[in-house]
Design an enzyme around this catalytic site. Structure first.
Site, PDB file in Angstrom:
ATOM      1  NE  ARG A  28      62.142 -14.454  32.383  1.00 24.12           N
ATOM      2  CZ  ARG A  28      62.995 -15.538  33.645  1.00 24.12           C
ATOM      3  NH1 ARG A  28      62.830 -16.671  33.633  1.00 24.12           N
ATOM      4  NH2 ARG A  28      63.162 -14.376  34.369  1.00 24.12           N
ATOM      5  N   GLY A  95      60.252 -20.916  43.447  1.00 23.17           N
ATOM      6  CA  GLY A  95      60.584 -19.965  42.889  1.00 23.17           C
ATOM      7  C   GLY A  95      60.409 -18.584  42.496  1.00 23.17           C
ATOM      8  CB  SER A 167      65.978 -10.947  42.609  1.00 23.44           C
ATOM      9  OG  SER A 167      64.680 -11.415  42.714  1.00 23.44           O
ATOM     10  CG  ASP A 315      71.039 -20.628  39.923  1.00 19.12           C
ATOM     11  OD1 ASP A 315      70.548 -19.883  40.865  1.00 19.12           O
ATOM     12  OD2 ASP A 315      69.935 -19.897  38.440  1.00 19.12           O
ATOM     13  CE  LYS A 342      68.993 -17.904  44.569  1.00 17.45           C
ATOM     14  NZ  LYS A 342      68.277 -16.835  43.521  1.00 17.45           N
ATOM     15  NE  ARG A 346      70.768 -24.482  45.137  1.00 19.13           N
ATOM     16  CZ  ARG A 346      70.150 -23.697  44.485  1.00 19.13           C
ATOM     17  NH1 ARG A 346      70.548 -23.002  43.822  1.00 19.13           N
ATOM     18  NH2 ARG A 346      68.587 -24.495  44.148  1.00 19.13           N
TER      19      ARG A 346
HETATM   20  C1  S3P Z   1      65.881 -16.973  37.873  1.00 16.05           C
HETATM   21  C2  S3P Z   1      66.362 -15.936  38.997  1.00 16.05           C
HETATM   22  C3  S3P Z   1      67.272 -16.342  39.857  1.00 16.05           C
HETATM   23  C4  S3P Z   1      67.623 -17.920  39.154  1.00 16.05           C
HETATM   24  C5  S3P Z   1      66.630 -18.841  39.959  1.00 16.05           C
HETATM   25  C6  S3P Z   1      65.699 -18.598  38.586  1.00 16.05           C
HETATM   26  C7  S3P Z   1      64.621 -16.737  36.784  1.00 16.05           C
HETATM   27  O1  S3P Z   1      66.684 -15.995  41.447  1.00 16.05           O
HETATM   28  O2  S3P Z   1      68.438 -18.476  41.000  1.00 16.05           O
HETATM   29  O3  S3P Z   1      67.234 -19.925  40.252  1.00 16.05           O
HETATM   30  O4  S3P Z   1      64.458 -17.948  35.978  1.00 16.05           O
HETATM   31  O5  S3P Z   1      64.470 -15.421  37.073  1.00 16.05           O
HETATM   32  P1  S3P Z   1      66.695 -14.446  41.684  1.00 16.05           P
HETATM   33  O6  S3P Z   1      66.171 -13.937  41.218  1.00 16.05           O
HETATM   34  O7  S3P Z   1      65.927 -14.717  43.511  1.00 16.05           O
HETATM   35  O8  S3P Z   1      68.712 -14.534  42.303  1.00 16.05           O
END
Ligand code: S3P
Length: 432
Positions: A28, A95, A167, A315, A342, A346
């Protein structure tokens, strides 16, 4: 390059350690600093593979980013001046990166395309495409997965979106998109998730307000360029927290760790299992809560959890499963359906690994039951999932025989010096 680890226990230890910068906040910080017009220094960024992909993508969009002694200097051109990338963008294994950056790419007046590695290209993208379609964006996906192709569109002037999936990536995608709109947007979360995007926007002087589950954010406003300091990553610290709890006569102080309340569900959960954990030096850094975490060896009891707490340790569930595997009794963890989406499924990869090292489980797509017992050792495939690999490395601390973990290279996506830190605290580690 070695892609497997063999771990044969660990001596007792008593150390004071630091943990690399937080991955979520680093992504970010690089993205938001690129939306400012003046230079921003990012201190203690995580320079793991996932975050390097973010640097490369922001550079492809026109931002100037340099690294010096572990700090980043980011000079953007303002959120309205991104430039068309010369080639397809690559998000690697991340992701978070692909979903966050989609909120920006879908708002540009140029076409672009983004892809990932074989794991990322199997992960669901409709969770971001659907709200972006609702806004009027034009995105072509590949059966709901990457590559994603963005085509210029005329979106509505504001977003009014209810995020039904727990999420932070989906929420953050829509928050980033809202910056490019003329009007004021509203994003509501059914289950509250990590709020790093909101906190960093606030820190950079961007007009955003949060009232319980509702976020109000204005469009087309400017940022105040301010340097950003990144605290240690709780998700990486979690492996060393559990390692200390399980290892005999051991103690660890983990300095300057981010303790954002939507991230540290694991702490309360472990404490309810009997863990000796305390927080010290609680303070604030760039609008994030930071503390030292003090942990010592403990006898853990089994647990039974479900509901919203699960999203505050999403996580950390793989390493929690390892803690449960060592308890005398049966643990049950429900409402873990998001784990299926994930880096690997997982639930499946952890169940396979636990069974390989002698632990009985029962599971479905939304729950797991772990029959605690003796960890015998054996060979576990992490299937290239960094958190699965690191979890089984810690299981080896109390295993009767060594544990060999296959496909561990992706540990560098989130924790490049994980193995060095294991060796530093006294683990017997071989790479092959
Ligand atoms: C994250 C959000 C989570 C987490 C990922 C990092 C983030 O995913 O599992 O490792 O930085 O916004 P989700 O938003 O899909 O739950």
């Amino acid at each position: 390059m070695p892609n497997n680890l063999i771990i044969n226990g660990c001596q007792s230890f008593d150390f004071d350690i630091s943990i690399p910068g937080d991955k979520s906040i680093t992504h970010r910080a690089i993205i938001l600093a690129s939306m400012c017009k003046k230079s921003i220094q990012i201190v203690n960024p995580l320079l793991s593979d996932d975050c390097v992909r973010t640097i490369e993508i922001m550079q492809s969009l026109g931002s100037r980013i340099t690294e010096d002694s572990g700090c980043l200097s980011v000079t953007g051109n303002g959120y309205e001046n991104f430039t068309k990338p010369k080639k397809q963008l690559y998000a690697g294994n991340s992701g978070t990166l692909i979903r966050l950056i989609s909120g920006i790419l879908s708002m540009q007046n140029f076409e672009s395309e983004i892809t990932g590695d074989s794991s990322l290209n199997e992960r669901p993208m409709m969770r971001i495409c659907d709200p972006l379609y609702e806004l009027g964006c034009k995105i072509q996906s590949t059966d709901g997965k990457p590559p994603l192709h963005f085509i210029p569109s005329n979106p509505k002037p504001e977003i009014n979106f209810i995020n039904k999936i727990a999420s932070a990536q989906v929420k953050s995608c829509m928050l980033l998109a809202s910056i490019f709109l003329k009007g004021d947007s509203k994003i509501t979360e059914v289950i509250r998730t990590r709020d790093h995007t909101e906190r960093l926007l606030e820190y950079l002087g961007y007009p955003i307000s949060i009232n319980e589950n509702e976020i109000l954010i204005k469009g087309s406003k400017n940022f105040e360029a301010k340097d950003i300091s990144i605290p240690g990553d709780f998700s990486s610290a979690a492996f060393f927290i559990v390692a200390t709890l399980l290892n005999k006569e051991s103690k660890l102080i983990l300095r300057d760790i981010n303790v954002n309340k939507y991230r540290i569900g694991l702490l309360d959960t472990l404490i309810s299992m009997g863990a000796k954990i305390t927080l010290d030096n609680l303070n604030e850094k760039c609008n994030e809560d930071v503390a030292d975490i003090i942990v010592s060896s403990s006898n853990l009891k089994p647990l039974n959890i479900s509901g919203e707490v699960v999203s505050t340790m999403i996580d950390e569930l793989p390493i929690l499963f390892i803690a449960c595997a060592t308890c005398d009794g049966v643990s049950e963890i429900n409402d873990i359906d998001e784990l299926v989406h994930k880096e690997t499924n997982r639930i499946k990869t952890m169940v396979r690994g636990l069974n390989e090292i002698g632990i009985r489980t029962e599971s479905s797509d939304s729950h797991i039951k772990i029959y605690g017992g003796e960890i015998s050792g054996g060979i576990v495939d992490s299937f290239g999932d960094h958190r699965v690999a690191m979890s089984f490395a810690i299981a080896a601390f109390i295993s009767k025989k060594p544990i060999t973990i296959l496909n561990t290279n992706n540990i560098r996506t989130s924790f490049p010096d994980f193995v060095d830190k294991l060796i530093m605290i006294g683990a017997e580690v071989y790479e092959s």
